[in-house]
Design an enzyme around this catalytic site. Structure first.
Site, short mmCIF file in Angstrom:
data_model
loop_
_atom_site.label_atom_id
_atom_site.label_comp_id
_atom_site.label_asym_id
_atom_site.label_seq_id
_atom_site.Cartn_x
_atom_site.Cartn_y
_atom_site.Cartn_z
N HIS A 53 13.00 53.31 0.84
CA HIS A 53 13.42 54.12 -0.31
C HIS A 53 14.25 53.24 -1.24
CE1 HIS A 53 13.05 58.38 1.69
NE2 HIS A 53 11.99 57.63 1.89
N GLU A 55 17.16 53.51 -2.64
CA GLU A 55 18.57 53.30 -2.32
C GLU A 55 18.73 52.31 -1.18
OE1 GLU A 55 16.95 56.17 -2.63
OE2 GLU A 55 18.20 57.79 -3.41
N CYS A 83 17.94 61.36 -0.50
CA CYS A 83 17.45 62.12 0.64
C CYS A 83 18.47 61.96 1.79
CB CYS A 83 16.07 61.59 1.06
SG CYS A 83 16.13 60.04 1.97
N CYS A 86 18.93 58.26 2.95
CA CYS A 86 19.65 57.42 2.00
C CYS A 86 21.11 57.85 1.90
CB CYS A 86 18.97 57.47 0.64
SG CYS A 86 17.35 56.66 0.68
ZN LIG Z 1 15.83 58.27 0.57
#
Ligand SMILES: [Zn+2]
Length: 158
Positions: A53, A55, A83, A86
């Site tokens: 992801h 981040e 999310c 993250c």
């Molecule tokens: Zn994430």
């Protein structure tokens, strides 16, 4: 004013990420003392990495660049509300602040719904959709990594 500049960068990188077919429409920027330290974009599908992801990517790059495992004095600008994975990474990295542009609800609307993970958090481990089952071993103190860690004198605490 600066906030807008960094968020614009995150959103532009997210746009570029999908135009160049590198992954989902997400990007994140790590800023320290007013300087951009790292940019991360979503590369789940191209890196074959479900944890890639934006981040997490940005955190990894920033830590590598700064030679540290904590981003205490850094601010994260992410194109979308993090999310749960993250969010956890953000806490472990110990950011000072986080700014996000698009919301979880907006992400859910285009097919990136992480509500199912948020819903799992309050459940007891074995009752989750992916059950986590407690499995203990009978270990001596020499075989027990927790006891070994506790007694270790040259450990780097984090
Ligand atoms: Zn994430």
């Amino acid at each position: 004013m600066y906030h807008e500049q960094y968020m614009q960068k995150a959103v532009k990188e997210a746009l570029l990420n999908i135009r160049e077919n590198r992954g989902g429409p997400f990007a994140a920027v790590v800023v320290k003392d007013g300087k951009i330290i790292a940019v991360g974009t979503n590369e789940v599908t191209t890196a074959n990495d479900p944890t890639a992801h934006a981040e997490v990517q940005a955190i990894r790059k920033a830590c590598q660049k700064l030679g540290t495992f904590q981003l205490t004095d850094c601010v994260l600008y992410t194109s979308c509300e993090p999310c749960p994975m993250c969010l956890g990474a953000i806490y472990w990295a110990r950011f000072k602040e986080v700014y996000y542009c698009f919301t979880r609800d907006e992400a859910a609307h285009i097919g990136f719904d992480d509500a199912f993970i948020y819903n799992e958090l309050p459940l007891v481990p074995h009752a989750r959709t992916i059950p986590a089952k407690h499995f203990t071993l009978d270990l001596s103190s020499d075989e027990n990594p927790f006891m070994q860690w506790q007694n270790k004198h040259d450990k780097i605490k984090y």
